[in-house]
Write a protein that holds these residues in place. Structure first.
Motif, PDB file in Angstrom:
ATOM      1  N   SER A  16       0.854  -1.191   0.000  1.00  0.00           N
ATOM      2  CA  SER A  16       0.000   0.000   0.000  1.00  0.00           C
ATOM      3  C   SER A  16       0.890   1.242   0.000  1.00  0.00           C
ATOM      4  O   SER A  16       2.098   1.157   0.226  1.00  0.00           O
ATOM      5  CB  SER A  16      -0.901  -0.002   1.237  1.00  0.00           C
ATOM      6  N   LEU A  17       0.273   2.403  -0.224  1.00  0.00           N
ATOM      7  CA  LEU A  17       1.038   3.649  -0.201  1.00  0.00           C
ATOM      8  C   LEU A  17       1.691   3.880   1.163  1.00  0.00           C
ATOM      9  O   LEU A  17       2.828   4.339   1.241  1.00  0.00           O
ATOM     10  CB  LEU A  17       0.145   4.839  -0.551  1.00  0.00           C
ATOM     11  N   GLU A  18       0.972   3.533   2.239  1.00  0.00           N
ATOM     12  CA  GLU A  18       1.529   3.701   3.579  1.00  0.00           C
ATOM     13  C   GLU A  18       2.743   2.804   3.776  1.00  0.00           C
ATOM     14  O   GLU A  18       3.752   3.219   4.344  1.00  0.00           O
ATOM     15  CB  GLU A  18       0.465   3.392   4.646  1.00  0.00           C
ATOM     16  N   GLN A  19       2.626   1.552   3.298  1.00  0.00           N
ATOM     17  CA  GLN A  19       3.754   0.628   3.413  1.00  0.00           C
ATOM     18  C   GLN A  19       4.926   1.087   2.562  1.00  0.00           C
ATOM     19  O   GLN A  19       6.093   1.003   2.985  1.00  0.00           O
ATOM     20  CB  GLN A  19       3.318  -0.781   3.011  1.00  0.00           C
ATOM     21  N   LEU A  20       4.638   1.595   1.368  1.00  0.00           N
ATOM     22  CA  LEU A  20       5.705   2.123   0.514  1.00  0.00           C
ATOM     23  C   LEU A  20       6.410   3.291   1.192  1.00  0.00           C
ATOM     24  O   LEU A  20       7.636   3.417   1.119  1.00  0.00           O
ATOM     25  CB  LEU A  20       5.143   2.560  -0.844  1.00  0.00           C
ATOM     26  N   GLU A  21       5.638   4.148   1.857  1.00  0.00           N
ATOM     27  CA  GLU A  21       6.228   5.289   2.561  1.00  0.00           C
ATOM     28  C   GLU A  21       7.141   4.807   3.681  1.00  0.00           C
ATOM     29  O   GLU A  21       8.232   5.349   3.887  1.00  0.00           O
ATOM     30  CB  GLU A  21       5.130   6.201   3.120  1.00  0.00           C
ATOM     31  N   MET A  22       6.727   3.775   4.401  1.00  0.00           N
ATOM     32  CA  MET A  22       7.561   3.238   5.481  1.00  0.00           C
ATOM     33  C   MET A  22       8.848   2.630   4.921  1.00  0.00           C
ATOM     34  O   MET A  22       9.937   2.854   5.473  1.00  0.00           O
ATOM     35  CB  MET A  22       6.777   2.183   6.276  1.00  0.00           C
ATOM     36  N   VAL A  23       8.730   1.893   3.829  1.00  0.00           N
ATOM     37  CA  VAL A  23       9.918   1.301   3.209  1.00  0.00           C
ATOM     38  C   VAL A  23      10.828   2.404   2.684  1.00  0.00           C
ATOM     39  O   VAL A  23      12.053   2.341   2.839  1.00  0.00           O
ATOM     40  CB  VAL A  23       9.514   0.319   2.082  1.00  0.00           C
ATOM     41  N   LYS A  24      10.232   3.434   2.107  1.00  0.00           N
ATOM     42  CA  LYS A  24      11.007   4.565   1.584  1.00  0.00           C
ATOM     43  C   LYS A  24      11.796   5.232   2.715  1.00  0.00           C
ATOM     44  O   LYS A  24      12.989   5.525   2.561  1.00  0.00           O
ATOM     45  CB  LYS A  24      10.068   5.571   0.918  1.00  0.00           C
ATOM     46  N   GLU A  25      11.148   5.474   3.848  1.00  0.00           N
ATOM     47  CA  GLU A  25      11.831   6.090   4.985  1.00  0.00           C
ATOM     48  C   GLU A  25      12.969   5.206   5.485  1.00  0.00           C
ATOM     49  O   GLU A  25      14.051   5.705   5.823  1.00  0.00           O
ATOM     50  CB  GLU A  25      10.834   6.354   6.116  1.00  0.00           C
ATOM     51  N   GLN A  26      12.736   3.907   5.524  1.00  0.00           N
ATOM     52  CA  GLN A  26      13.772   2.975   5.978  1.00  0.00           C
ATOM     53  C   GLN A  26      14.981   3.030   5.047  1.00  0.00           C
ATOM     54  O   GLN A  26      16.130   3.102   5.500  1.00  0.00           O
ATOM     55  CB  GLN A  26      13.222   1.558   6.045  1.00  0.00           C
ATOM     56  N   VAL A  27      14.739   3.014   3.751  1.00  0.00           N
ATOM     57  CA  VAL A  27      15.843   3.057   2.783  1.00  0.00           C
ATOM     58  C   VAL A  27      16.565   4.403   2.874  1.00  0.00           C
ATOM     59  O   VAL A  27      17.798   4.447   2.810  1.00  0.00           O
ATOM     60  CB  VAL A  27      15.325   2.774   1.354  1.00  0.00           C
ATOM     61  N   GLU A  28      15.822   5.495   3.049  1.00  0.00           N
ATOM     62  CA  GLU A  28      16.455   6.802   3.195  1.00  0.00           C
ATOM     63  C   GLU A  28      17.347   6.837   4.433  1.00  0.00           C
ATOM     64  O   GLU A  28      18.445   7.402   4.404  1.00  0.00           O
ATOM     65  CB  GLU A  28      15.395   7.901   3.276  1.00  0.00           C
ATOM     66  N   ASN A  29      16.876   6.244   5.540  1.00  0.00           N
ATOM     67  CA  ASN A  29      17.694   6.173   6.756  1.00  0.00           C
ATOM     68  C   ASN A  29      18.955   5.347   6.527  1.00  0.00           C
ATOM     69  O   ASN A  29      20.036   5.705   7.014  1.00  0.00           O
ATOM     70  CB  ASN A  29      16.886   5.590   7.915  1.00  0.00           C
ATOM     71  N   GLU A  30      18.829   4.245   5.799  1.00  0.00           N
ATOM     72  CA  GLU A  30      20.002   3.417   5.498  1.00  0.00           C
ATOM     73  C   GLU A  30      20.995   4.183   4.642  1.00  0.00           C
ATOM     74  O   GLU A  30      22.214   4.115   4.881  1.00  0.00           O
ATOM     75  CB  GLU A  30      19.563   2.125   4.802  1.00  0.00           C
ATOM     76  N   ILE A  31      20.495   4.935   3.672  1.00  0.00           N
ATOM     77  CA  ILE A  31      21.372   5.752   2.820  1.00  0.00           C
ATOM     78  C   ILE A  31      22.098   6.788   3.672  1.00  0.00           C
ATOM     79  O   ILE A  31      23.307   7.003   3.519  1.00  0.00           O
ATOM     80  CB  ILE A  31      20.577   6.423   1.678  1.00  0.00           C
ATOM     81  N   GLN A  32      21.375   7.422   4.589  1.00  0.00           N
ATOM     82  CA  GLN A  32      21.993   8.438   5.450  1.00  0.00           C
ATOM     83  C   GLN A  32      23.077   7.822   6.334  1.00  0.00           C
ATOM     84  O   GLN A  32      24.155   8.380   6.488  1.00  0.00           O
ATOM     85  CB  GLN A  32      20.926   9.129   6.312  1.00  0.00           C
ATOM     86  N   THR A  33      22.785   6.653   6.901  1.00  0.00           N
ATOM     87  CA  THR A  33      23.764   5.975   7.750  1.00  0.00           C
ATOM     88  C   THR A  33      25.015   5.607   6.957  1.00  0.00           C
ATOM     89  O   THR A  33      26.142   5.823   7.414  1.00  0.00           O
ATOM     90  CB  THR A  33      23.137   4.711   8.370  1.00  0.00           C
TER      91      THR A  33
END
Length: 156
Positions: A16-33
């Motif tokens: 779902s869009l909500e799940q995609l947003e959560m996955v997107k945030e997780q990947v963005e956090n991994e990129i930042q780390t």
């Protein structure tokens, strides 16, 4: 490595869009780390390059006056009295006496090792950015589909 330790593939279209947003945030956090790690590695490489330059500056410097750092802001005057030996911090404040050539070889190896790690982290960042692009693309497709469905429902 067993297959269970491999990252699982997720069908992005099924989320779902909500799940995609959560996955997107997780990947963005991994990129930042990963990006933060890469900056720390580059900083460490810079320190070793500075040490290499300092070792090069010692050649033929016997008797030369220098400022010896005691802390990051406190220096005392001193004289170089041993032109062919240096104390090298090999990690966690362990020092070994080396000749100038060995010291430069040590710093060269450390810089190369760090550069290899930077390259690996950069590859991981690139993979994560590709994943992020895919997530964004799927989310945009879902949003477009929702808009089309809403427009079609509004026409009825």
């Amino acid at each position: 490595m067993s297959e269970s330790s491999q990252p699982q593939q997720v069908n992005l279209a099924a989320l779902s869009l909500e799940q995609l947003e959560m996955v997107k945030e997780q990947v963005e956090n991994e990129i930042q780390t990963l990006s933060d790690s890469m900056l720390q590695l580059k900083h460490a490489a810079t320190k070793y390059l500075e040490a290499k330059e300092a070792i090069q500056g010692l050649a033929g410097a016997e008797g030369k006056e220098i400022l010896v750092p005691l802390t990051s802001s406190l220096y005392l005057p001193g004289k170089i009295n041993c032109k062919d030996k240096v104390m090298v911090d090999i990690g966690t404040q362990y020092f070994i006496e080396m000749d100038l050539e060995q010291g430069q070889g040590f710093t060269n190896r450390k810089v190369q090792l760090i550069q290899d790690q930077v390259n690996k982290v950069q590859q991981a960042v690139n993979v994560k950015r590709n994943h992020l692009d895919q997530i964004i693309q799927v989310a945009q497709q879902k949003i477009q589909l929702i808009k089309q469905q809403q427009a079609a429902a509004a026409k009825k």
